[in-house]
Scaffold this active site. Sequence first.
Site, PDB file in Angstrom:
ATOM      1  N   CYS A   8       0.872  -1.193   0.000  1.00 20.43           N
ATOM      2  CA  CYS A   8       0.000   0.000   0.000  1.00 20.43           C
ATOM      3  C   CYS A   8       0.896   1.226   0.000  1.00 20.43           C
ATOM      4  O   CYS A   8       2.064   1.138  -0.410  1.00 20.43           O
ATOM      5  CB  CYS A   8      -0.981  -0.035   1.168  1.00 20.43           C
ATOM      6  SG  CYS A   8      -0.241   0.036   2.810  1.00 20.43           S
ATOM      7  N   ASN A  11       2.182   1.462   4.439  1.00 21.11           N
ATOM      8  CA  ASN A  11       2.468   0.174   5.115  1.00 21.11           C
ATOM      9  C   ASN A  11       2.102   0.227   6.608  1.00 21.11           C
ATOM     10  O   ASN A  11       2.747  -0.397   7.441  1.00 21.11           O
ATOM     11  CB  ASN A  11       3.937  -0.247   4.927  1.00 21.11           C
ATOM     12  CG  ASN A  11       4.241  -1.689   5.345  1.00 21.11           C
ATOM     13  OD1 ASN A  11       5.355  -2.002   5.719  1.00 21.11           O
ATOM     14  ND2 ASN A  11       3.271  -2.570   5.285  1.00 21.11           N
ATOM     15  N   CYS A  13      -1.692   0.856   7.334  1.00 24.95           N
ATOM     16  CA  CYS A  13      -3.139   0.593   7.415  1.00 24.95           C
ATOM     17  C   CYS A  13      -3.549  -0.664   6.650  1.00 24.95           C
ATOM     18  O   CYS A  13      -3.895  -1.680   7.248  1.00 24.95           O
ATOM     19  CB  CYS A  13      -3.934   1.789   6.887  1.00 24.95           C
ATOM     20  SG  CYS A  13      -3.726   3.290   7.864  1.00 24.95           S
ATOM     21  N   ARG A  14      -3.522  -0.603   5.320  1.00 20.54           N
ATOM     22  CA  ARG A  14      -4.078  -1.693   4.516  1.00 20.54           C
ATOM     23  C   ARG A  14      -3.153  -2.897   4.383  1.00 20.54           C
ATOM     24  O   ARG A  14      -3.585  -4.044   4.594  1.00 20.54           O
ATOM     25  CB  ARG A  14      -4.442  -1.170   3.108  1.00 20.54           C
ATOM     26  CG  ARG A  14      -5.594  -0.196   3.112  1.00 20.54           C
ATOM     27  CD  ARG A  14      -5.689   0.561   1.799  1.00 20.54           C
ATOM     28  NE  ARG A  14      -4.566   1.484   1.634  1.00 20.54           N
ATOM     29  CZ  ARG A  14      -4.342   2.245   0.580  1.00 20.54           C
ATOM     30  NH1 ARG A  14      -5.184   2.178  -0.455  1.00 20.54           N
ATOM     31  NH2 ARG A  14      -3.328   3.073   0.521  1.00 20.54           N
ATOM     32  N   SER A  15      -1.893  -2.678   3.974  1.00 22.13           N
ATOM     33  CA  SER A  15      -1.059  -3.859   3.677  1.00 22.13           C
ATOM     34  C   SER A  15      -0.680  -4.688   4.908  1.00 22.13           C
ATOM     35  O   SER A  15      -0.587  -5.923   4.791  1.00 22.13           O
ATOM     36  CB  SER A  15       0.167  -3.485   2.834  1.00 22.13           C
ATOM     37  OG  SER A  15       1.016  -2.587   3.492  1.00 22.13           O
ATOM     38  N   ASP A 121      -8.162   3.939   0.761  1.00 23.64           N
ATOM     39  CA  ASP A 121      -7.259   4.322   1.834  1.00 23.64           C
ATOM     40  C   ASP A 121      -8.098   4.776   3.031  1.00 23.64           C
ATOM     41  O   ASP A 121      -8.817   5.766   2.943  1.00 23.64           O
ATOM     42  CB  ASP A 121      -6.371   5.464   1.324  1.00 23.64           C
ATOM     43  CG  ASP A 121      -5.318   5.872   2.326  1.00 23.64           C
ATOM     44  OD1 ASP A 121      -5.429   5.468   3.498  1.00 23.64           O
ATOM     45  OD2 ASP A 121      -4.392   6.596   1.927  1.00 23.64           O
TER      46      ASP A 121
HETATM   47  P1  4NP Z   1      -1.886   2.822   4.015  1.00 25.25           P
HETATM   48  O1  4NP Z   1      -2.569   4.150   4.558  1.00 25.25           O
HETATM   49  O2  4NP Z   1      -1.284   3.167   2.680  1.00 25.25           O
HETATM   50  O3  4NP Z   1      -3.039   1.880   3.896  1.00 25.25           O
HETATM   51  O4  4NP Z   1      -0.869   2.400   5.048  1.00 25.25           O
HETATM   52  C1  4NP Z   1      -1.887   5.365   4.719  1.00 25.25           C
HETATM   53  C2  4NP Z   1      -1.104   5.550   5.817  1.00 25.25           C
HETATM   54  C3  4NP Z   1      -0.469   6.772   6.013  1.00 25.25           C
HETATM   55  C4  4NP Z   1      -0.615   7.775   5.086  1.00 25.25           C
HETATM   56  C5  4NP Z   1      -1.397   7.567   3.967  1.00 25.25           C
HETATM   57  C6  4NP Z   1      -2.026   6.355   3.777  1.00 25.25           C
HETATM   58  N1  4NP Z   1       0.003   9.017   5.303  1.00 25.25           N
HETATM   59  O5  4NP Z   1      -0.224   9.937   4.498  1.00 25.25           O
HETATM   60  O6  4NP Z   1       0.772   9.178   6.268  1.00 25.25           O
END
Ligand code: 4NP
Length: 149
Positions: A8, A11, A13-15, A121
């Site tokens: 993602c 790294n 939230c989703r992955s 996201d």
């Molecule tokens: P992820 O979500 O890609 O599912 O881990 C996010 C986590 C942090 C951020 C964006 C998306 N951020 O902008 O810090």
Amino acid sequence: MTKILMVCLGNICRSPLAEGILKSKLSNNFLVDSAGTANYHTGSQPDPRSIAVARKHGLEISHLKGRQFTANDFDTFDYIYAMDQSNYLNVIRLARNEDDRNKVEMILNLVHPNQDYDVPDPYYGGDQGFENVYQMLDEACDIIAERLS
Ligand code: 4NP
């Protein structure tokens, strides 16, 4: 050993959730890992909301640590699943050849072939977003596990 990488943006939230879900469906003969295309959460634990939704479904992911995707991951992993189109393009941009490119797929294309749907996201949303992400990933990981086992 078959190796699968979930990717993602951050790294956190989703992955990591996808990693925990898929691990729970596969034997120890498989290696499952996750990475982010960005480096801003390197070394960080998963987001507390991802940890909470995983626990709600009986999975522990709090020990995972964020890391950035690198081109070396194409050498290590057999299958690379991107959570959304932006992650997909960022990974493809690092591919060195056709073999690398062939390893990368949008994860929801397993559930909805050729639709290129994003796992949204959930970072800026509420807890319901994390539950939705969990359900989408659980369905996709069932299909991955079925194909690999
Ligand atoms: P992820 O979500 O890609 O599912 O881990 C996010 C986590 C942090 C951020 C964006 C998306 N951020 O902008 O810090």
